[in-house]
Design an enzyme around this catalytic site. Sequence first.
Site, PDB file in Angstrom:
ATOM      1  N   GLY A   1      38.202 -47.126  26.009  1.00 34.20           N
ATOM      2  CA  GLY A   1      37.800 -45.930  25.274  1.00 34.20           C
ATOM      3  C   GLY A   1      38.866 -45.482  24.297  1.00 34.20           C
ATOM      4  CG  ASP A   2      42.587 -44.018  25.670  1.00 30.77           C
ATOM      5  OD1 ASP A   2      42.365 -42.867  25.285  1.00 30.77           O
ATOM      6  OD2 ASP A   2      42.850 -44.300  26.854  1.00 30.77           O
ATOM      7  CE1 TYR A   3      45.538 -50.530  22.291  1.00 28.42           C
ATOM      8  CE2 TYR A   3      45.096 -49.529  24.420  1.00 28.42           C
ATOM      9  CZ  TYR A   3      45.986 -50.079  23.513  1.00 28.42           C
ATOM     10  OH  TYR A   3      47.321 -50.165  23.834  1.00 28.42           O
TER      11      TYR A   3
END
Length: 444
Positions: free
Chosen positions: A191-193
């Site tokens: 999700g972050d990347y």
Amino acid sequence: MDAENYFDWTEKLFDPENVFAKPEALKGIRVLELCTRVFGPVTADLLADLGAEVIKIELPGVGDLMRYVAPRGFFYKNISPAFTHMNHNKYHVAIDIRKPKGAELLKQLVARSDVLVENFRPGTMDRWGVGYRQLKEVNPRLVYQANSGFGQWSAYRDRPSYDATSQAMSGFSATTGFPGRPPLKIGIWIGDYTGALFATLGILAALYARNKTGSGQMIDVSQGESLIRIQDWTWLLWSLFGKERRRVGNVDVAMVPSGVFRAKDGFVAVSAVDDGSFQGLCDAMEADDFRDDEELESLSGRLQDENREKIYERLSRWVAACTVRQVEEAGRRYGFSAQRVASARDHYEDEHLRFRKAVWEFEDPLYGPVVEYGPGPKLSETPGRMRWIAKPVGFHNDHVFRNLLGLDPETIRVLTDEGIVGTWADRIGAKPPDDWDGHRGRVF
């Protein structure tokens, strides 16, 4: 021109040993990063890989809380591996922007910058007097990137979010796992990347638009919505047919056969989706009955539940009787895709990845020899590069405050005494290596 000449030509065109002789794509773009954890720092990191001058602004003392997230408790020379890989090529300064004098320093930097990236809770920067509403008055050309879990407005805006949260909210977890078993969280911070990739895309689009309009703008990227955007046909299955996508484990139900299978000595991914590669797989398995079955001649036939199940059952048995290398060699011989499930050690030792600088070994001016993953996109004329890894809190204060803002040593000393600026706390994760001589790695 034959195929061999093309490959020779592309190798010379990209020449990984000649990267530093070429200009950088984003050189001249200055980015201010006011971020913590993963989503925001990765956004700025991707820009730094491609040559942007990124100034990471942390609170004096402890800095970014990601400094203390260490896989299995491992620190290398007082720095966390989890922190280094998302903070390449950045200048590290420490300013308490919550205080009026700190906010004023930030505004001076904004006046000289192109992009600001932040990932605080929505409204936090505005409450401190340094949100987009205030900063666009300082620099109308500023591109302001606001990263958050659920977006800057609407009902979910105040909810905290981490990667697991975004995987749950987006439906990623619902489609990941095995039939009859609970939903799974993907092992990496996807999700972050993924959010960082969309944020980077937005920044580049806004910079391009600024070239035409002369004005900057605010960009709002939601971690969860970014994962929703890559959910391929999941939504269409519901909107058109009223059906939920099922968890199917290690195989694909839309492209058959494609999945991960257990061999004698490890795991291997096998895909033979088009008709020709499926026939090649049948030859490799000596599955004459499959090759001659009219129902299996096309992908539409192989997608039928009964056919799909018997293909996967036969393929699983064949792979289980082979070594990983045997399956890979069969793929090359018969024209289907086969690739071992690689480990970090495989990446570290892979000559292909090292030659292409996907795995990049270099000398960091403070930490010495390091090995990192290199930039994703390979640009032939303006390639990305690794110059250094993350540094201690406030490590580049003098460089930025003196050379960019023109502050004299006495002014910096007073600001330090007042707690407006500062450096690292005496704490693993924030401070330099124990053998640091006070000069190595400094930029003046």
